[in-house]
Design a protein around this motif. Structure first.
Motif, PDB file in Angstrom:
ATOM      1  N   ASP A  50       1.193  -1.362   0.126  1.00  0.00           N
ATOM      2  CA  ASP A  50      -0.330  -0.019  -0.145  1.00  0.00           C
ATOM      3  C   ASP A  50       1.007   1.009   0.108  1.00  0.00           C
ATOM      4  O   ASP A  50       0.422   2.191  -0.385  1.00  0.00           O
ATOM      5  CB  ASP A  50      -1.324   0.373   0.892  1.00  0.00           C
ATOM      6  N   GLU A  51       1.377   1.505   1.107  1.00  0.00           N
ATOM      7  CA  GLU A  51       2.477   2.728   0.606  1.00  0.00           C
ATOM      8  C   GLU A  51       3.510   3.112  -0.450  1.00  0.00           C
ATOM      9  O   GLU A  51       3.606   4.134  -0.420  1.00  0.00           O
ATOM     10  CB  GLU A  51       3.202   2.286   2.343  1.00  0.00           C
ATOM     11  N   GLU A  52       4.146   1.291  -1.461  1.00  0.00           N
ATOM     12  CA  GLU A  52       4.891   1.692  -1.767  1.00  0.00           C
ATOM     13  C   GLU A  52       4.017   2.736  -3.251  1.00  0.00           C
ATOM     14  O   GLU A  52       4.632   3.179  -4.329  1.00  0.00           O
ATOM     15  CB  GLU A  52       5.171   0.297  -2.411  1.00  0.00           C
ATOM     16  N   ALA A  55       4.209   5.644  -2.391  1.00  0.00           N
ATOM     17  CA  ALA A  55       5.647   6.526  -2.635  1.00  0.00           C
ATOM     18  C   ALA A  55       5.866   7.064  -4.046  1.00  0.00           C
ATOM     19  O   ALA A  55       6.232   7.486  -4.809  1.00  0.00           O
ATOM     20  CB  ALA A  55       6.759   5.611  -1.971  1.00  0.00           C
TER      21      ALA A  55
END
Ligand SMILES: NC(=O)C1=CN([C@@H]2O[C@H](COP(=O)(O)OP(=O)(O)OC[C@H]3O[C@@H](n4cnc5c(N)ncnc54)[C@H](O)[C@@H]3O)[C@@H](O)[C@H]2O)[C@@H](O)CC1
Ligand SMILES: [K+]
Length: 473
Positions: A50-52, A55
């Protein structure tokens, strides 16, 4: 010598295995490797993905949520097609406090446009984030009801979308969601978004207490570890996976041809619905302990909620091919039974196709004689002739008058092309000898002589004619 060969073979195998493990663990950039199962994402990996996504490729939460919600709506439309309902089918969407709940809010909007009647339950509405405020405002403008408490009667909903908790859930379920999950566990079929609510993201359903057992699951981006315990119909939605993730996850890679056909943002929603393209169904065998038979969604409210023809072709129960039924061997070859006999007085309509073996035909032939006018009239009163019958041309009469052929309407008693059969049976006791029915012996003589009909043909005594022997019964 043999010992040495064994040792070398073991060493070779060990080197291969080490190479495979090393190679596998170097692919996922930015995703924790500890505990990576390679098949299903663990909780840390799911959060990292999710963060990737946000980002490096710069996906915004709104973007991800919109696509995830659209996938959920498409999964509902695929599992519960709108066409199967006479009015707009009611769908209950229970939304939790996090992004999983946000997916539910987006799905409700799309379902409204798909022709469903969504009803949103949002007990812990997020008033702080502008995104969530916007989502609820959009629903209000479409007059989609958004309420805090679960309605009393759940039976009127064709499906409940469980968008309560996603991959950030941990511990025991807290109020008010514990009571909500308890009620949903015995209601209509449930379609869970990403994680069945109340399940541990990695371990699956809790060992004790009331557990939600959804019949449908839509995993977003990639299935999480708890999906190994899921035995219903499984969809995959939210196609924004990184190439690295696709490459690393062998099973996801195997699905790529399927996923590639699909388009998440089709502007023609009907087409998307019809093809079920926004949410691809996983093929059996994707999950480690998945069984084809388990894909019926039986456990959703204890009902068989997925009709067989709606299942993935590989998941449909196998049915033995229907045994070919053959009626009679005629001059035009074997005639396959086409269906039940259409004659109302036929005593065996299922095994008879109104051909030459039809009991009605045999009875009338014995009663009125072969090819006589009375016979033809009696047969037309029972319906048209079999298309292979020598009298099939009389079906025009049948089409014109139905079963009430006027008595004065002339019928061709002996159609020109029909040769009158000769009586060639050499059995001395042939019951048809001397009658207007020509018997050619053999099976025709044996098979057609029935006790009752025999009595009618020759009166008494009761004799069965078989290979020239006379057997008194
Ligand atoms: N990467 C992806 O594939 C995407 C994920 N999205 C969704 O986002 C979800 C994850 O969202 P979040 O990280 O916001 O988390 P969740 O939606 O899983 O829920 C977190 C909320 O649940 C509460 N909670 C956690 N444990 C609880 C318990 N035991 N009892 C009661 N409340 C509890 C927390 O306080 C928090 O408010 C995913 O599962 C997915 O549905 C999508 O929105 C976008 C794309
Ligand atoms: K959920």
């Amino acid at each position: 010598m043999r010992e040495q060969w064994k040792r070398e073979s073991m060493a070779r195998k060990w080197r291969c295995w080490v190479h495979w493990v090393k190679h596998r663990s170097t692919v996922l950039s930015g995703i924790p490797r500890q505990g990576a199962c390679g098949r299903l994402l663990n909780q840390k990996e799911a959060i990292a993905v999710d963060e990737e996504l946000m980002a490096s490729p710069g996906f915004s939460v709104d973007q991800l949520m919109e696509l995830a919600g659209l996938s959920v709506a498409c999964a509902v439309a695929t599992a519960f097609p709108r066409e199967q309902y006479s009015t707009n089918p009611a769908v209950l969407l229970v939304c939790g406090p996090g992004n999983n709940g946000g997916d539910g809010l987006v799905a409700a909007r799309h379902l409204h446009h798909f022709g469903y009647a969504p009803h949103v339950i949002y007990p812990k509405a997020n008033q702080k984030s502008q995104l969530f405020v916007n989502l609820t405002t959009q629903l209000a403008q479409l007059s989609v009801p958004v309420e805090a408490a679960l309605p009393e009667n759940l039976e009127r909903y064709c499906v409940v979308v469980d968008a309560i908790f996603g991959f950030s859930f941990s511990g025991a379920v807290r109020a008010p969601f514990d009571e909500i999950i308890r009620r949903l566990s015995s209601g209509p079929p449930v379609l869970s978004v990403d994680i069945p609510s109340g399940w541990d993201v990695e371990q699956g359903p809790p060992a004790e207490g009331v557990t939600l057992q959804p019949g449908f699951l839509i995993s977003l981006t990639a299935p999480k570890m708890c999906a190994a315990h899921f035995k219903g119909r499984h969809f995959l939605g939210g196609r924004f996976a990184l190439n690295d993730l696709e490459r690393a996850n062998a099973e996801l890679g195997a699905l790529l041809p399927q996923l590639r056909q699909a388009c998440q943002g089709l502007s023609v929603v009907r087409e998307a619905q019809a093809q079920g393209v926004c949410a691809s169904e996983l093929v059996p065998g994707h999950l480690p302990n998945e069984e084809v038979e388990a894909r019926h969604g039986h456990r959703a409210g204890g009902k068989d909620v997925v009709p067989d023809d709606a299942l993935h072709p590989l998941a449909r129960p196998r049915q033995a091919p229907a045994a070919a039924k053959w009626d009679w061997v005629g001059t035009k070859g074997r005639v396959r039974a086409q269906g039940p006999c259409w004659r109302p007085s036929c005593p065996s309509p299922d095994s008879c196709n109104a051909g030459a073996g039809c009991p009605v035909h045999l009875r009338l032939q014995e009663q009125h004689g072969r090819d006589t006018e009375q016979y033809l009239r009696a047969m037309l009163a029972e319906g048209p002739f079999h298309p292979f019958s020598k009298h099939a041309s009389l079906n025009e009469v049948s089409a014109r008058f139905g079963r009430d052929v006027p008595a004065d309407y002339p019928l061709p008693v002996a159609p020109g092309h029909v040769r009158k059969a000769k009586h060639t049976c050499r059995r001395p006791d042939c019951p048809f000898k001397g009658t207007d029915r020509a018997c050619r012996g053999g099976r025709e003589c044996e098979g057609r002589v029935r006790l009752g009909s025999f009595q009618r043909v020759i009166g008494s005594p009761l004799v069965f004619c078989n290979a020239g022997m006379r057997i008194a019964l």
